[in-house]
Design a protein around this motif. Structure first.
Motif, PDB file in Angstrom:
ATOM      1  N   GLU A 225       0.834  -1.200   0.002  1.00  0.00           N
ATOM      2  CA  GLU A 225      -0.247   0.147   0.061  1.00  0.00           C
ATOM      3  C   GLU A 225       0.863   1.043  -0.025  1.00  0.00           C
ATOM      4  N   THR A 226       2.000   1.159   0.327  1.00  0.00           N
ATOM      5  CA  THR A 226       2.892   2.577   0.478  1.00  0.00           C
ATOM      6  C   THR A 226       3.583   2.739  -1.052  1.00  0.00           C
ATOM      7  N   THR A 227       3.355   1.933  -1.818  1.00  0.00           N
ATOM      8  CA  THR A 227       3.811   2.268  -3.322  1.00  0.00           C
ATOM      9  C   THR A 227       2.778   2.912  -4.163  1.00  0.00           C
ATOM     10  N   CYS A 228       3.354   4.116  -4.813  1.00  0.00           N
ATOM     11  CA  CYS A 228       2.400   4.712  -5.681  1.00  0.00           C
ATOM     12  C   CYS A 228       2.705   4.211  -6.893  1.00  0.00           C
ATOM     13  N   MET A 229       1.276   3.883  -7.653  1.00  0.00           N
ATOM     14  CA  MET A 229       1.258   3.032  -8.951  1.00  0.00           C
ATOM     15  C   MET A 229       1.870   4.135 -10.045  1.00  0.00           C
ATOM     16  N   VAL A 230       1.469   5.445 -10.007  1.00  0.00           N
ATOM     17  CA  VAL A 230       2.023   6.380 -10.811  1.00  0.00           C
ATOM     18  C   VAL A 230       3.516   6.615 -10.933  1.00  0.00           C
ATOM     19  N   ASP A 231       4.240   6.284  -9.631  1.00  0.00           N
ATOM     20  CA  ASP A 231       5.396   6.740  -9.478  1.00  0.00           C
ATOM     21  C   ASP A 231       6.098   5.405  -9.982  1.00  0.00           C
ATOM     22  N   VAL A 232       5.381   4.173  -9.920  1.00  0.00           N
ATOM     23  CA  VAL A 232       5.986   2.872 -10.216  1.00  0.00           C
ATOM     24  C   VAL A 232       6.116   2.789 -11.842  1.00  0.00           C
ATOM     25  N   ALA A 233       4.941   3.215 -12.702  1.00  0.00           N
ATOM     26  CA  ALA A 233       4.931   3.618 -13.923  1.00  0.00           C
ATOM     27  C   ALA A 233       5.799   4.011 -14.567  1.00  0.00           C
ATOM     28  N   LYS A 234       6.080   5.531 -13.615  1.00  0.00           N
ATOM     29  CA  LYS A 234       7.085   6.498 -14.086  1.00  0.00           C
ATOM     30  C   LYS A 234       8.561   5.821 -14.031  1.00  0.00           C
ATOM     31  N   PHE A 235       8.860   4.917 -13.035  1.00  0.00           N
ATOM     32  CA  PHE A 235      10.107   4.344 -12.960  1.00  0.00           C
ATOM     33  C   PHE A 235      10.317   3.275 -14.001  1.00  0.00           C
ATOM     34  N   PHE A 236       9.363   2.572 -14.305  1.00  0.00           N
ATOM     35  CA  PHE A 236       9.349   1.528 -15.416  1.00  0.00           C
ATOM     36  C   PHE A 236       9.769   2.235 -16.649  1.00  0.00           C
ATOM     37  N   LEU A 237       9.099   3.389 -16.907  1.00  0.00           N
ATOM     38  CA  LEU A 237       9.063   4.062 -18.161  1.00  0.00           C
ATOM     39  C   LEU A 237      10.631   4.965 -18.287  1.00  0.00           C
ATOM     40  N   SER A 238      10.907   5.195 -17.185  1.00  0.00           N
ATOM     41  CA  SER A 238      12.145   5.994 -16.992  1.00  0.00           C
ATOM     42  C   SER A 238      13.306   4.978 -17.474  1.00  0.00           C
TER      43      SER A 238
ATOM     44  N   PRO B 203       3.345  -1.020 -18.771  1.00  0.00           N
ATOM     45  CA  PRO B 203       3.140  -0.403 -17.123  1.00  0.00           C
ATOM     46  C   PRO B 203       2.293   0.724 -17.012  1.00  0.00           C
ATOM     47  N   ILE B 204       2.424   1.571 -17.965  1.00  0.00           N
ATOM     48  CA  ILE B 204       1.198   2.856 -17.849  1.00  0.00           C
ATOM     49  C   ILE B 204       0.195   2.367 -18.140  1.00  0.00           C
ATOM     50  N   LEU B 205      -0.325   1.730 -19.222  1.00  0.00           N
ATOM     51  CA  LEU B 205      -1.578   1.433 -19.516  1.00  0.00           C
ATOM     52  C   LEU B 205      -2.151   0.363 -18.668  1.00  0.00           C
ATOM     53  N   SER B 206      -1.646  -0.530 -18.133  1.00  0.00           N
ATOM     54  CA  SER B 206      -2.153  -1.190 -17.156  1.00  0.00           C
ATOM     55  C   SER B 206      -2.593  -0.632 -15.871  1.00  0.00           C
ATOM     56  N   THR B 207      -1.540   0.325 -15.423  1.00  0.00           N
ATOM     57  CA  THR B 207      -1.930   1.179 -14.279  1.00  0.00           C
ATOM     58  C   THR B 207      -2.962   1.979 -14.262  1.00  0.00           C
ATOM     59  N   ILE B 208      -3.134   2.734 -15.479  1.00  0.00           N
ATOM     60  CA  ILE B 208      -4.111   3.819 -15.792  1.00  0.00           C
ATOM     61  C   ILE B 208      -5.485   2.859 -15.758  1.00  0.00           C
ATOM     62  N   LEU B 209      -5.577   1.653 -16.276  1.00  0.00           N
ATOM     63  CA  LEU B 209      -6.576   1.046 -16.347  1.00  0.00           C
ATOM     64  C   LEU B 209      -7.061   0.443 -15.043  1.00  0.00           C
ATOM     65  N   TYR B 210      -6.116  -0.138 -14.077  1.00  0.00           N
ATOM     66  CA  TYR B 210      -6.507  -0.532 -13.040  1.00  0.00           C
ATOM     67  C   TYR B 210      -6.474   0.329 -11.534  1.00  0.00           C
ATOM     68  N   TYR B 211      -5.714   1.406 -11.743  1.00  0.00           N
ATOM     69  CA  TYR B 211      -5.482   2.457 -10.727  1.00  0.00           C
ATOM     70  C   TYR B 211      -5.654   3.806 -10.982  1.00  0.00           C
ATOM     71  N   ARG B 212      -6.972   3.962 -11.665  1.00  0.00           N
ATOM     72  CA  ARG B 212      -7.231   5.175 -12.537  1.00  0.00           C
ATOM     73  C   ARG B 212      -7.287   6.337 -11.284  1.00  0.00           C
ATOM     74  N   ASP B 213      -7.852   5.992 -10.164  1.00  0.00           N
ATOM     75  CA  ASP B 213      -8.269   6.923  -8.991  1.00  0.00           C
ATOM     76  C   ASP B 213      -6.744   7.409  -8.479  1.00  0.00           C
ATOM     77  N   GLU B 214      -5.737   6.634  -8.609  1.00  0.00           N
ATOM     78  CA  GLU B 214      -4.616   7.018  -8.221  1.00  0.00           C
ATOM     79  C   GLU B 214      -4.064   8.323  -9.011  1.00  0.00           C
ATOM     80  N   TYR B 215      -4.168   8.050 -10.346  1.00  0.00           N
ATOM     81  CA  TYR B 215      -3.934   8.982 -11.424  1.00  0.00           C
ATOM     82  C   TYR B 215      -4.756  10.152 -11.168  1.00  0.00           C
ATOM     83  N   LEU B 216      -5.969   9.888 -10.847  1.00  0.00           N
ATOM     84  CA  LEU B 216      -6.721  11.230 -10.678  1.00  0.00           C
ATOM     85  C   LEU B 216      -6.335  11.996  -9.465  1.00  0.00           C
ATOM     86  N   ALA B 217      -6.089  11.326  -8.385  1.00  0.00           N
ATOM     87  CA  ALA B 217      -5.735  11.911  -7.351  1.00  0.00           C
ATOM     88  C   ALA B 217      -4.523  12.907  -7.426  1.00  0.00           C
TER      89      ALA B 217
END
Lengths: 148, 634
Positions: B456-469, B531-545
């Motif tokens: 729960e302490t992992t941010c999915m947007v941050d993870v997507a960012k690190f995979f993309l980086s 990694p981006i598309l799957s996190t947007i799909l499943y964790y959209r609320d985190e992106y919105l936050a």
């Protein structure tokens, strides 16, 4: 120490040997001194541009002079979620340089790297290719003290 | 062909003889060494010499329980081997005295016991099969890991090594290929292409000179199974390659292994020299007239070289850039010659299939994915390490049964599977069977087998960012969609994580992701949006936050943290105000202090100085939860 010329020539007959030659030069000199490129280009029959292109394409090879100890800090996702960011900052603070720089005394170079395949113990750094696992910022002084 | 049976008999005698002595075996894979295994080894040697103990001291590679490294196994003649975990040099004297001299295993340090043949078991030590980490595993590819000395040809041959090569050399080439086809073996590097079919293409390709290449350029963040196999059982890779060479008509092989794996390279070199010495590689192998040589090429740190055409280009001594397929390597590969390219784990499966038959192999797994798969468990999971499980097992079983659940009692959030090419799987989908097709359908990918578990302490947007980086850094720059697309997507993700995201960013990310996926030249680019598309799909609320509330729900994005002072706890000592480099904290003597969120640079310098624990943020919530923190709205 063997001359750059000797090292590179010993790979002359190996198909695709230029990368192996670079590895060998870097092992001896810790980086690829400028003359490496010209000698390699001539030995392997490619243009200097191409020889330079190969040397700079790969992150393991360095055409810039590096410190005696090259500290590579992994910033890939598994290390990141385990706290690599704080670790990287701790190394930067301790050595008073930024990632990508070398200390003025030529002792340490800090580099960021992608995954080094030791994810069983994140976060990971390597010092001259030797992995140190499960690192935390408090261990930084002790690890640096090992480099004498 | 009396040659191998003679060698086999000799090696088996020597191997069995080892069990007639007291043995101490240290796990010296890179993971064991990094955890201090070499110091434990030195302590054992010193202790044995000073006490004049008559014991065999040997080493092996990682058995998979990396979370208990360094490990030491002690076995007495006639008794099961006991594996000890978390060993340190100072535990060594007591361990040796108790287990070897007094014949009492140290139960409190023991992880498990392994019985070879009919050796007697100890009463109070868990058997390997009952140890939760192993109870759902099947050990085939990893069967010799932690059990044999990886630098000993004797150990390899005595455990049926090179038997499959001998058998294959007595078969017709097409029969071998047919057997591999029937086994249903699919490429373990990630793509999942049917191995037998690939071999068939290379066999049919026209040309007298052909190559067999092993892709050991493992680079997915979170993956280290190829390293473990190369360090632990190098001969099996050579044997698999030699069988392939014979089947497709090649006489030369290359192993392309990352330079970051020096121990794997060293053990491969040792294995090649041993195999050549005993006529198991080189000219006229086992007196059959078949010639096959294997050379090692070290990579130089470029992830894209894991892509097959880039890898071949790199072996040829060029910048490792992929090229357009077709022509496929099966027709025009290394130096333009027909080339078979498989991953380490794929080759290691081959001798087992040849020895035990395709029927045995197909008895494991699902309809479309047969056999077993080696996974690396990493991230916020209790048991980090290497696990081989049958295809079709659920992710839940891997994470909770094998992996022992989430660290520090935290809640599971997601598992990233398939590295930078894969996607995130959420709690609801954990019962998915692990096979190539279900994972792809879920927006992830088998990949090479790295599992990065997040809590729960992992941010999915941050993870997507690190995979993309990662993919952005590793993009070779040859094709525009990948070179530019990764850069633009990374800019957007950086923006979201710094609180400057806009609503249209989500649509742009999805659109860019689709374009890159459909138009990039090679697998690296085509899969990097996953990694981006799957996190947007499943964790959209985190992106919105991140976009609407400028808030990181997991408290991981430091730029989005809102630092506040609890007026009830603040004693007005002014320490935080003195520590604040931005002058954002104000207050009066003995009165509660206040942080001006507009001036705050979120450096966190105030936090450790407060001895009253009055300062808090999302990552370090204050203990008094009665009053919700007021959010800054942008």
């Amino acid at each position: 120490m063997a001359t750059i010329q000797d090292i590179i020539l010993s790979f002359r007959d190996k198909p695709g040997g230029i990368i192996e030659a670079y590895h060998a030069v870097q092992k001896a000199y810790n980086y690829l001194p400028e003359e490496t490129i010209a000698v390699a280009a001539e030995t392997f029959g490619v243009s200097e541009a191409q020889a330079f292109g190969v040397a700079t394409f790969y992150s393991y090879l360095s055409v810039a002079k590096r410190g005696k100890y090259v500290i590579r800090m992994c910033e890939s996702a598994p290390c990141h979620i385990a706290g690599a960011e704080a670790l990287i900052k701790a190394f930067e603070t301790a050595l008073r340089i930024k990632a990508g720089e070398t200390t003025a005394d030529g002792k340490f170079t800090l580099e960021l790297t992608e995954c080094v395949g030791q994810c069983q113990g994140t976060p990971v750094i390597t010092i001259n290719s030797v992995p140190y696992v499960n690192m935390n910022p408090e261990q930084v002084p002790a690890v640096l003290a090992l480099c004498q | 062909m009396g040659h191998l049976s003679e060698l086999h008999a000799r090696c088996t005698d020597q191997y069995i003889e080892k069990f007639n002595r007291s043995r101490v075996i240290v796990g010296l894979g890179t993971c064991g060494i990094a955890a201090g295994g070499d110091k434990v080894m030195a302590a054992i040697q010193h202790e044995a010499a000073s006490k004049n103990m008559h014991i065999d001291i040997d080493f092996t590679s990682c058995i998979g329980i990396c979370f208990r490294e360094p490990t030491v196994e002690i076995s007495l003649p006639g008794f099961a081997g006991v594996i000890y975990g978390d060993m340190t040099p100072d535990k060594v004297p007591y361990l040796l005295e108790s287990h070897i001299i007094n014949r009492h295993p140290v139960e409190e340090w023991a992880v498990m016991q392994i019985s070879e043949g009919s050796t007697a078991l100890y009463e109070n030590i868990t058997k390997m099969n009952d140890y939760p980490f192993y109870s759902k595993q099947v050990r085939t590819v990893t069967s010799r890991l932690g059990r044999t000395n990886p630098e000993s040809l004797t150990d390899y041959v005595a455990t049926d090594g090179y038997k499959a090569l001998e058998k294959a050399l007595s078969m017709q080439q097409l029969d071998i290929i047919e057997e591999i086809k029937k086994s249903g073996l699919r490429g373990r590097g990630g793509g999942g292409f049917p191995t037998g079919m690939k071999w068939g293409f290379v066999y049919q390709a026209v040309g007298a000179k052909k190559y067999v290449v092993c892709n050991a350029d493992e680079g997915d963040p979170g993956a280290f199974m190829d390293r473990s196999v190369l360090e632990g059982d190098p001969h099996s890779v050579l044997e698999g390659m030699a069988i392939c060479g014979y089947a497709v008509g090649a006489d030369e092989g290359y192993i392309f292994v990352r330079a970051e794996y020096p121990l794997a390279i060293k053990r491969l070199q040792t294995a090649i020299a041993q195999a050549e010495k005993y006529g198991l590689l080189g000219n006229n192998i086992l007196d059959t007239g078949f010639n096959f040589k294997i050379k090692i090429k070290a990579g130089a740190g470029a992830f894209v070289c894991g892509e097959e055409t880039a890898l071949l280009t790199s072996i040829e001594g060029n910048r490792g850039m992929p090229r357009v397929r077709p022509p496929f390597p099966a027709n025009q590969g290394l130096w333009g010659k027909p080339t078979n390219l498989n991953n380490v784990e794929t080759y290691v499966n081959v001798p087992f299939i040849i020895n035990r038959g395709s029927d045995w192999y197909t008895s494991m797994g699902t309809e479309e994915s047969k056999g077993s798969k080696v996974f690396c468990l990493t991230g916020k999971i209790n048991n980090t390490g290497l696990a081989e499980v049958p295809m079709g097992i659920s992710l839940r079983d891997i994470i909770y049964s094998v992996g022992g659940g989430i660290q520090n009692g935290k809640r599971f959030k997601a598992v990233q599977i398939g590295g930078p090419s894969g996607g995130c799987i959420r709690e609801e989908d954990l019962d998915l069977p692990v096979d190539y097709d279900s994972l792809t359908a879920a927006g992830a990918m088998m990949g090479s087998g790295g599992l990065v578990v997040m809590d729960e302490t992992t941010c999915m947007v941050d993870v997507a960012k690190f995979f993309l980086s990662f993919t952005q850094t590793e993009s070779c720059g040859k094709c525009t969609p990948c070179r530019e697309g990764t850069k633009r997507m990374l800019e957007i993700l950086n923006r979201l994580c710094s609180g400057a995201g806009r609503m249209e960013d989500l649509d742009t990310l999805e659109r860019l992701g689709r374009v890159v996926k459909n138009t990039a030249l090679c697998g690296l680019g085509q899969t990097c949006p996953n990694p981006i598309l799957s996190t947007i799909l499943y964790y959209r609320d985190e992106y919105l936050a991140h976009i609407q509330d400028k808030r990181c729900p997991a408290g991981a994005c430091s730029a989005l943290l809102v630092y506040q002072i609890d007026p009830d706890k603040c004693k007005g000592c002014s320490k935080c105000a003195k520590n604040c480099p931005a002058g954002a904290i104000t207050g009066g003597k003995k009165k509660p202090y206040f942080i001006d969120v507009d001036k705050c640079i979120k450096c966190g310098a105030c936090l450790p100085g407060c001895q009253f624990e009055a300062i808090y943020n999302d990552a370090a919530p204050h203990r008094n939860n009665c009053r919700p923190a007021t959010r800054r709205t942008a």
